[in-house]
Scaffold this motif. Structure first.
Motif, PDB file in Angstrom:
ATOM      1  N   GLU A  48       0.818  -1.232   0.000  1.00  0.00           N
ATOM      2  CA  GLU A  48       0.000   0.000   0.000  1.00  0.00           C
ATOM      3  C   GLU A  48       0.846   1.275   0.000  1.00  0.00           C
ATOM      4  O   GLU A  48       0.371   2.338  -0.406  1.00  0.00           O
ATOM      5  CB  GLU A  48      -0.884   0.029   1.261  1.00  0.00           C
ATOM      6  CG  GLU A  48      -1.910  -1.074   1.364  1.00  0.00           C
ATOM      7  CD  GLU A  48      -3.270  -0.609   0.887  1.00  0.00           C
ATOM      8  OE1 GLU A  48      -3.328   0.284   0.032  1.00  0.00           O
ATOM      9  OE2 GLU A  48      -4.267  -1.161   1.398  1.00  0.00           O
ATOM     10  N   ASP A  66       1.055   3.462  -3.030  1.00  0.00           N
ATOM     11  CA  ASP A  66       0.001   4.438  -3.292  1.00  0.00           C
ATOM     12  C   ASP A  66       0.423   5.831  -2.831  1.00  0.00           C
ATOM     13  O   ASP A  66       0.096   6.842  -3.473  1.00  0.00           O
ATOM     14  CB  ASP A  66      -1.294   4.000  -2.583  1.00  0.00           C
ATOM     15  CG  ASP A  66      -2.388   5.049  -2.704  1.00  0.00           C
ATOM     16  OD1 ASP A  66      -2.681   5.453  -3.838  1.00  0.00           O
ATOM     17  OD2 ASP A  66      -2.918   5.480  -1.661  1.00  0.00           O
ATOM     18  N   GLN A  75      -3.663  -1.819  15.187  1.00  0.00           N
ATOM     19  CA  GLN A  75      -5.040  -1.924  14.711  1.00  0.00           C
ATOM     20  C   GLN A  75      -5.958  -0.916  15.422  1.00  0.00           C
ATOM     21  O   GLN A  75      -6.816  -0.302  14.787  1.00  0.00           O
ATOM     22  CB  GLN A  75      -5.542  -3.349  14.947  1.00  0.00           C
ATOM     23  CG  GLN A  75      -6.646  -3.755  13.973  1.00  0.00           C
ATOM     24  CD  GLN A  75      -7.506  -4.865  14.530  1.00  0.00           C
ATOM     25  OE1 GLN A  75      -7.080  -5.613  15.420  1.00  0.00           O
ATOM     26  NE2 GLN A  75      -8.722  -4.976  14.016  1.00  0.00           N
ATOM     27  N   SER A 102      -5.358   2.410  13.957  1.00  0.00           N
ATOM     28  CA  SER A 102      -6.020   2.447  12.652  1.00  0.00           C
ATOM     29  C   SER A 102      -7.530   2.647  12.812  1.00  0.00           C
ATOM     30  O   SER A 102      -8.140   3.454  12.097  1.00  0.00           O
ATOM     31  CB  SER A 102      -5.718   1.151  11.900  1.00  0.00           C
ATOM     32  OG  SER A 102      -6.570   1.011  10.798  1.00  0.00           O
ATOM     33  N   LYS A 149      -9.603   5.802  11.430  1.00  0.00           N
ATOM     34  CA  LYS A 149     -10.721   5.592  10.498  1.00  0.00           C
ATOM     35  C   LYS A 149     -11.990   6.264  11.023  1.00  0.00           C
ATOM     36  O   LYS A 149     -12.718   6.910  10.266  1.00  0.00           O
ATOM     37  CB  LYS A 149     -10.990   4.092  10.329  1.00  0.00           C
ATOM     38  CG  LYS A 149     -10.149   3.465   9.237  1.00  0.00           C
ATOM     39  CD  LYS A 149     -10.496   1.990   9.064  1.00  0.00           C
ATOM     40  CE  LYS A 149      -9.572   1.342   8.048  1.00  0.00           C
ATOM     41  NZ  LYS A 149      -9.398  -0.095   8.280  1.00  0.00           N
ATOM     42  N   ASP A 183      -6.311   7.693   6.232  1.00  0.00           N
ATOM     43  CA  ASP A 183      -7.547   6.948   5.976  1.00  0.00           C
ATOM     44  C   ASP A 183      -7.562   5.626   6.741  1.00  0.00           C
ATOM     45  O   ASP A 183      -8.420   4.776   6.513  1.00  0.00           O
ATOM     46  CB  ASP A 183      -7.739   6.701   4.473  1.00  0.00           C
ATOM     47  CG  ASP A 183      -6.565   5.956   3.858  1.00  0.00           C
ATOM     48  OD1 ASP A 183      -5.694   5.469   4.626  1.00  0.00           O
ATOM     49  OD2 ASP A 183      -6.500   5.842   2.624  1.00  0.00           O
ATOM     50  N   ARG A 205      -5.375   3.172   6.654  1.00  0.00           N
ATOM     51  CA  ARG A 205      -4.550   2.085   6.114  1.00  0.00           C
ATOM     52  C   ARG A 205      -3.202   2.057   6.823  1.00  0.00           C
ATOM     53  O   ARG A 205      -2.701   3.085   7.281  1.00  0.00           O
ATOM     54  CB  ARG A 205      -4.323   2.287   4.611  1.00  0.00           C
ATOM     55  CG  ARG A 205      -5.508   1.894   3.743  1.00  0.00           C
ATOM     56  CD  ARG A 205      -5.172   2.096   2.280  1.00  0.00           C
ATOM     57  NE  ARG A 205      -4.869   3.490   1.991  1.00  0.00           N
ATOM     58  CZ  ARG A 205      -4.296   3.903   0.862  1.00  0.00           C
ATOM     59  NH1 ARG A 205      -3.944   3.033  -0.069  1.00  0.00           N
ATOM     60  NH2 ARG A 205      -4.058   5.189   0.660  1.00  0.00           N
ATOM     61  N   ILE A 255       0.821   1.214   6.477  1.00  0.00           N
ATOM     62  CA  ILE A 255       1.901   0.929   5.526  1.00  0.00           C
ATOM     63  C   ILE A 255       3.221   0.750   6.263  1.00  0.00           C
ATOM     64  O   ILE A 255       3.370   1.129   7.433  1.00  0.00           O
ATOM     65  CB  ILE A 255       2.093   2.063   4.490  1.00  0.00           C
ATOM     66  CG1 ILE A 255       2.473   3.383   5.194  1.00  0.00           C
ATOM     67  CG2 ILE A 255       0.865   2.221   3.616  1.00  0.00           C
ATOM     68  CD1 ILE A 255       3.076   4.411   4.263  1.00  0.00           C
TER      69      ILE A 255
END
Lengths: 456, 456
Positions: free
Chosen positions: A431, A434, B51, B54, B58, B171, B173, B175
């Motif tokens: 990812e 991106d 997580q 994240s 989100k 967002d 995600r 990385i």
């Protein structure tokens, strides 16, 4: 796709007879030192100033025409191939050393200055610039590909040795990425963003580089080993022991043989390490003794010391010419050069698996490596007229990259992505790729800067 | 601006009682160690895993709500101030050392691990992590602000010592910016892009850091000088001579006095250099002799050696506590700390002009500096209740920044931009600031990540 006449007129107005559309000039600018087929631009301009680069880029931007920067054309992944046509801006004529500041250990140069030229210029200053890819590449090109070489284990890569860049942006504006202070926490690291961007975000028109003091004492040695593994284990233990070795380079027996033939040296044909130590007299002696003790532990077959400056120069010239020595093994061949880099704990495993893989191949191959960094190159010699050889080299390269990635390594240690390594970035970055694409679109929304490289 | 109830519900579903909107918790998370007034977030979540970070990001992204990461709250330019409200993600509980790889000289940690914690963990490995800002900051925060400290002259800054980062994007995600190889030319340098981005592009949830071997020998010394200039000239000549000094730190006489009071030391009250030498026994002796010879040339008033490990620890603890020692000079005061960094050739001039400027001011001030990098801090002690003192400190700071910029230096050597230094970026970067803005918009199009910092 031919260029718009209006664009050619605009370029002619700025460059006069330094604009060329001659076949020979275009072909020269569409071909690097890789195995990739040439891909010439539609036109070449020879820029002499930042302002001219800016004018050329502005003109191309007006017609959404691709722009490719060119230094010495010594890249290895098709970086300068004009995949979508366009205009090549040759900056090799921008080759002035602008200012040396011995008190700050830095130098400002134009992008066409080569690594040998800057060191020649610095000769009486007591300072040197350590980054040394095989070719006598331009410093602009070296920054653009994040190059390194034999000294990186001690002095770092272009990433670590660029203080500041002047860059022409895709809309022709000129920026400077940083001040000349040694460190800064002021905002995003634009210098590091442009180092390694391969002309896809802008064109480097000036560089301020870190210099290093020429060490009081230097000594170099070569040492053959009974096996690849013995040589690599010596490297690993040397690095782990924190010995500040300046260079620690590996050649397999095929490469040593090739170098002997090409450079008229007489190294014993065996897996071999090339060392260099920098420091005070006492420290160089101490480093050498410690490394010799480690090497002996792994069955080293005797150090041969190059003590005089001339002897050392000859030794490293032979090392730098390894690429050309390899090519000379099979006249008429091109080299497909791999560039994996892995954590050093995985290096022996990676090299040995690769060696075993190569033994099954019909291609002539030789290995050199900046093994202190975990980086090695397999030169695969291919006859450009035989597609089955190209296909075999490609398959070997794929396996080497996959092996390196599986070991938490990278598909390219120092050559860059160009168009040759693009297919591996998805696997290497997931990812994160991106984010690279977003950065590219944000800075070059028209996609005119060296299109088809890095992020496509 | 209160948070949407739906967002609070979403966060409560993930964090349970690790979501807090209590006044005291919010206030603690809106205040760093700077002079800036507190600015608390609307809510705080205490994340324990990538997580969870994240999920929190989100959730905030769904409601276009600001997100601010928090480590130890020791930043100095208002980095964690919730200028536009929003949710603070406290990662101090993500404080595990995940893996040490002695053979590769690297370590992977969670972002809440502090610099002292990682070195404590490494104690028996023969390795250490050298970056040492004054505070016992979290490594995630240190990467986010591109921190450095007293060892940077030898070991570099966070820029040079981060191999790879795991980052939660705006967002949500996740990385990883790079593989674990020592060097790579694969694409844009995302690691360096996130180092120094101060939580404005993403939240660091894991770091792989370079380690260094604990040197065989270490020696430290302090040395008073007859003048600021004599001390600084000693630094400049030491660096120019290429002596690989590990630490070379400056304190003016006011700071030495403050440190003596605070840390119960008895240094002579004079402009003073603190040195540390790393290497083999022989090399440390050699470095020390060479530096002593240089210092003597400039009128040094005698080296005092700290030979034992305990004595050295005491010496550097005193140095690291200089900030707190300075504050203690005027009980009830806050410190306004400047952070200019200039090319070393301009350092004496910059420091002397600054000293002269400070003599005209009514504020109590003291100077410390990582002078080997050209970086120094003036601590200006201000009574937060007296606006005229704040205004005077602000004016002094402006003049110091302008002086540094005029000398091709930077407004911040190691503290970062936060909101405190934003106003200077235009002057420091010119058009290049537009590239930073574009990068910000491309990666964080909603502008939710630590808004109001770096690029506004």
């Amino acid at each position: 796709m031919p260029l718009p006449t209006a664009l050619l007129d605009d370029l002619a107005a700025v460059f006069g007879d330094r604009l060329s559309t001659a076949q020979a000039v275009r072909e020269h600018h569409g071909k690097d030192e890789s195995h990739f087929p040439p891909c010439p631009p539609e036109a070449v301009v020879f820029a002499l100033t930042t302002q001219e680069v800016s004018q050329a880029v502005k003109a191309c931007a007006r017609y959404a025409t691709p722009v490719i920067a060119f230094g010495t054309g010594t890249s290895l992944e098709g970086h300068i191939a004009a995949l979508k046509g366009g205009v090549c801006i040759d900056v090799s004529g921008m080759n002035a050393v602008l200012e040396v500041r011995p008190e700050d250990l830095d130098v400002t140069v134009q992008p066409g200055v080569t690594r040998k030229q800057v060191n020649e210029y610095l000769r009486d200053s007591g300072l040197f610039f350590p980054i040394d890819p095989g070719a006598d590449a331009s410093l602009g090109g070296m920054a653009a590909t994040r190059a390194s070489g034999t000294n990186a284990v001690r002095y770092g890569t272009m990433r670590d040795n660029v203080l500041s860049l002047e860059v022409v942006l895709p809309d022709g504006r000129v920026i400077r990425t940083a001040r000349r202070a040694r460190k800064s926490s002021a905002g995003y690291d634009l210098t590091r963003l442009f180092v390694g961007s391969e002309g896809t975000l802008g064109i480097i028109t000036e560089l301020t580089l870190r210099l290093h003091g020429i060490p009081e004492a230097v000594s170099a040695a070569t040492c053959p080993f009974p096996s690849v593994e013995a040589a690599v284990q010596t490297v690993i233990l040397t690095i782990q022991s924190g010995i500040p070795v300046a260079r620690i380079e590996f050649m397999d027996e095929v490469m040593v043989d090739a170098v002997n033939r090409y450079s008229k040296t007489s190294h014993r044909v065996a897996p071999t390490l090339f060392f260099e130590f920098h420091g005070s007299q006492a420290s160089v002696r101490e480093q050498a003794e410690r490394v010799e003790a480690i090497a002996t532990e792994f069955g080293a077959q005797g150090f041969q010391w190059a003590t005089g400056a001339e002897e050392r120069t000859r030794l490293w010239a032979a090392r730098h010419n390894a690429y050309y020595a390899g090519i000379a093994l099979k006249p008429g061949c091109r080299a497909w050069t791999t560039d994996a880099c892995v954590p050093i704990s995985r290096l022996a495993e990676c090299l040995l698996e690769t060696k075993a893989d190569l033994e099954k191949s019909s291609l002539t191959s030789a290995i050199v490596g900046h093994v202190g960094d975990g980086n090695f190159h397999v030169m695969l010699l291919v006859d450009p007229g035989r597609p089955e050889e190209i296909a075999e080299a490609e398959a070997v390269n794929h396996r080497i990259v996959r092996r390196a990635l599986a070991m938490d390594g990278t598909c390219t240690g120092e050559h860059g992505v160009g168009h040759g390594k693009m297919e591996f970035l998805e696997e290497e970055f997931g990812e994160a790729l991106d984010i690279m694409r977003r950065v590219k679109s944000a800075i070059d929304p028209q996609g005119i800067m060296n299109p088809g490289k890095i992020v496509g």
